[in-house]
Design an enzyme around this catalytic site. Structure first.
Site, PDB file in Angstrom:
ATOM      1  N   TYR A 146     -29.194 -13.256  12.788  1.00  0.00           N
ATOM      2  CA  TYR A 146     -28.414 -12.409  13.880  1.00  0.00           C
ATOM      3  C   TYR A 146     -28.606 -12.997  14.992  1.00  0.00           C
ATOM      4  O   TYR A 146     -27.932 -13.062  16.035  1.00  0.00           O
ATOM      5  CB  TYR A 146     -28.794 -11.291  14.265  1.00  0.00           C
ATOM      6  CG  TYR A 146     -27.986 -10.474  12.046  1.00  0.00           C
ATOM      7  CD1 TYR A 146     -27.012 -11.078  11.289  1.00  0.00           C
ATOM      8  CD2 TYR A 146     -27.945  -9.206  11.784  1.00  0.00           C
ATOM      9  CE1 TYR A 146     -25.992 -10.816  10.319  1.00  0.00           C
ATOM     10  CE2 TYR A 146     -27.404  -8.855  10.719  1.00  0.00           C
ATOM     11  CZ  TYR A 146     -26.561  -9.200   9.465  1.00  0.00           C
ATOM     12  OH  TYR A 146     -26.353  -9.176   9.302  1.00  0.00           O
ATOM     13  N   LYS A 195     -34.526 -14.361  -0.492  1.00  0.00           N
ATOM     14  CA  LYS A 195     -33.583 -15.482  -2.112  1.00  0.00           C
ATOM     15  C   LYS A 195     -33.822 -17.064  -2.006  1.00  0.00           C
ATOM     16  O   LYS A 195     -33.901 -18.277  -1.623  1.00  0.00           O
ATOM     17  CB  LYS A 195     -32.461 -16.121  -0.863  1.00  0.00           C
ATOM     18  CG  LYS A 195     -31.320 -16.556  -2.243  1.00  0.00           C
ATOM     19  CD  LYS A 195     -30.515 -15.581  -3.030  1.00  0.00           C
ATOM     20  CE  LYS A 195     -29.800 -16.477  -3.908  1.00  0.00           C
ATOM     21  NZ  LYS A 195     -29.260 -16.028  -5.363  1.00  0.00           N
ATOM     22  N   ASP A 227     -29.732 -10.608  -4.826  1.00  0.00           N
ATOM     23  CA  ASP A 227     -28.344 -10.545  -5.757  1.00  0.00           C
ATOM     24  C   ASP A 227     -28.857  -9.574  -6.490  1.00  0.00           C
ATOM     25  O   ASP A 227     -28.650  -8.270  -7.257  1.00  0.00           O
ATOM     26  CB  ASP A 227     -27.905 -11.525  -6.080  1.00  0.00           C
ATOM     27  CG  ASP A 227     -29.333 -12.310  -6.409  1.00  0.00           C
ATOM     28  OD1 ASP A 227     -30.577 -12.016  -6.495  1.00  0.00           O
ATOM     29  OD2 ASP A 227     -28.072 -14.076  -7.565  1.00  0.00           O
ATOM     30  N   ASP A 251     -29.675  -5.231   6.273  1.00  0.00           N
ATOM     31  CA  ASP A 251     -28.990  -4.917   6.677  1.00  0.00           C
ATOM     32  C   ASP A 251     -27.773  -4.230   5.915  1.00  0.00           C
ATOM     33  O   ASP A 251     -27.194  -3.291   5.656  1.00  0.00           O
ATOM     34  CB  ASP A 251     -28.033  -5.973   7.824  1.00  0.00           C
ATOM     35  CG  ASP A 251     -26.760  -5.197   8.913  1.00  0.00           C
ATOM     36  OD1 ASP A 251     -26.453  -3.436   8.424  1.00  0.00           O
ATOM     37  OD2 ASP A 251     -25.926  -6.369   8.912  1.00  0.00           O
ATOM     38  N   ASP A 255     -27.474  -0.621   3.979  1.00  0.00           N
ATOM     39  CA  ASP A 255     -26.354   0.972   3.809  1.00  0.00           C
ATOM     40  C   ASP A 255     -25.822   0.867   2.500  1.00  0.00           C
ATOM     41  O   ASP A 255     -25.520   1.782   2.104  1.00  0.00           O
ATOM     42  CB  ASP A 255     -25.069   0.030   4.319  1.00  0.00           C
ATOM     43  CG  ASP A 255     -24.911   0.485   5.769  1.00  0.00           C
ATOM     44  OD1 ASP A 255     -25.520   0.395   6.369  1.00  0.00           O
ATOM     45  OD2 ASP A 255     -23.977  -0.086   6.091  1.00  0.00           O
TER      46      ASP A 255
END
Ligand code: NAD
Length: 361
Positions: A146, A195, A227, A251, A255
């Site tokens: 970001y 990852k 994942d 992020d 959620d």
């Protein structure tokens, strides 16, 4: 101890829910022999109304002089509020982005707790949620994808977009240390999510996290690919204590984790910097649809205040007392409208605050 607390009541339901968190803090102070010094700070729409901007330099300076800041939520209804006629840099949310930057808040913490009493609101199967769960998502907030370089260019007649994901070892080390410190206050397990089978940034992340882990022999570290983590959060959420991860993975995972707990009115959060300073706020927004009706759930803000006691003031006993009081009031069947279910006792914002404050021991 004297607690020097900045208070941003904010907009919408903000003033209502913050008032209840202050009520609970005052009760904690009374019982445990502390004093709370509150400095009122204006931010968001409330600041625009008075100063014409969502955050002034004076407010930033005043926030920096506090030990911690407790915040309601800011913002209004984008369709009807005059704040949204202003250019983007003058709107309420710009104040929030600026204060996070000014205070260098690089670590975001979101607990995801499923109280046994509220398991009806959880979308997962009962055998998975039996006994509830309690995890902390620790997300890096100021680096990664970001904040990396980005551009969109035409190459050989084809539009091509680039976003770069960059982390240096110092950025990883400081968030990892925070994660392990927090695990030491909990069940002493860190799941570092990356990852590393694909990304260089994740391989560096893993290496630095392992170096930091060596300084915390009491904490168990495991690595998990993002994942797999997304699957495990719905398959077996009880396995997690602290989930430590980079900005974009955090992020998404935070959620996901908060959804499996049910209600937005229950979700606390904290953003921390390298000192003990933190900004504590509910995860939800200013809920203009229910503002002024006295029905908002103050529990997320009250639990955010408990995080403040724990992480900015090291008052673990006091934080435990607040969390126990919330659990007790829920166990007694009291509910605000957002978490109401059949056979329970519906109460408003103020009454919920009174009940929790009255249950502090
Ligand atoms: P929201 O979280 O305010 O509301 C979504 C839904 O959840 C609404 O139905 C609302 O009534 C309900 N809700 C939220 N908090 C609740 C509580 N404590 N008790 C009971 N119900 C609750 O999200 P939104 O409507 O998308 O945003 C409204 C405003 O809040 C916007 O201006 C947005 O920019 C702002 N916002 C601010 C923050 C923040 O201050 N950190 C975060 C998110 C959104």
């Amino acid at each position: 101890m004297n607690l020097n607390i900045g208070v941003i009541k904010g907009d919408g339901i903000g003033p209502e829910i913050v008032a209840e968190a202050m009520k609970v803090l005052d009760q904690v102070a009374k019982i445990y022999g502390h004093t709370c010094d509150y400095t009122q700070l204006l931010m968001g729409g409330a600041s625009i109304d008075v100063h014409g901007v969502p955050l002034t330099d004076e407010t930033v300076a005043a926030a920096k002089s506090c030990d911690a800041v407790l915040m309601g939520s800011i913002g209004g209804d984008a369709k009807t509020s005059p704040w949204y006629q202003l250019e983007p840099s003058k709107r309420p949310e710009a104040g929030l982005l600026r204060i996070r930057k000014e205070l260098n808040l690089f670590a975001n913490l979101r607990p995801a707790i499923l109280y046994d009493e509220l398991k009806g609101a959880c979308p997962l199967k009962e055998e998975i949620t039996e006994g509830g769960f309690d995890m902390m998502i620790m997300r890096e907030l100021t680096g990664g994808l970001y904040f990396g370089e980005r551009k969109t260019v035409e190459e050989h007649g084809v539009m091509t977009a680039y976003d770069s994901l960059t982390y240096n070892e110092n950025e990883i080390r400081r968030i990892a240390k925070r994660g392990f410190d927090i695990a030491m206050k909990r069940r002493k397990k860190v799941t570092s999510v990356d990852k590393a089978n694909v990304l260089d940034s994740s391989r560096l992340w893993r290496k630095v996290v392992e170096e930091v882990a060596a300084e915390y022999p009491e904490v168990t570290l495991e690595h998990m690919l993002v994942d797999n983590c997304a699957m495990q959060l719905v398959k077996n959420p009880k396995q997690f204590d602290v989930i430590l991860t980079e900005n974009m993975f955090g992020d998404i995972l935070s959620d996901e984790a908060s959804m499996v707990t049910g209600s937005i009115g229950m979700l606390a959060s904290a953003s921390l910097n390298e000192t003990k300073f933190g900004l504590y706020e509910p995860s939800g927004g200013s809920a203009p649809d229910i503002a002024g009706k006295g029905i908002a759930n103050p529990i997320a803000t009250i639990l955010s205040a408990a995080m403040m006691l724990r992480f900015s003031f090291d008052l673990d006993k006091e934080a435990d007392a607040v969390e126990r009081a919330v659990a007790k009031v829920l166990a007694e069947g009291y509910r605000t409208i957002d978490i109401m279910s059949e056979g329970k006792k519906q109460v408003g914002t103020e009454k919920m605050g009174d009940l929790i404050a009255g249950s502090i021991r």
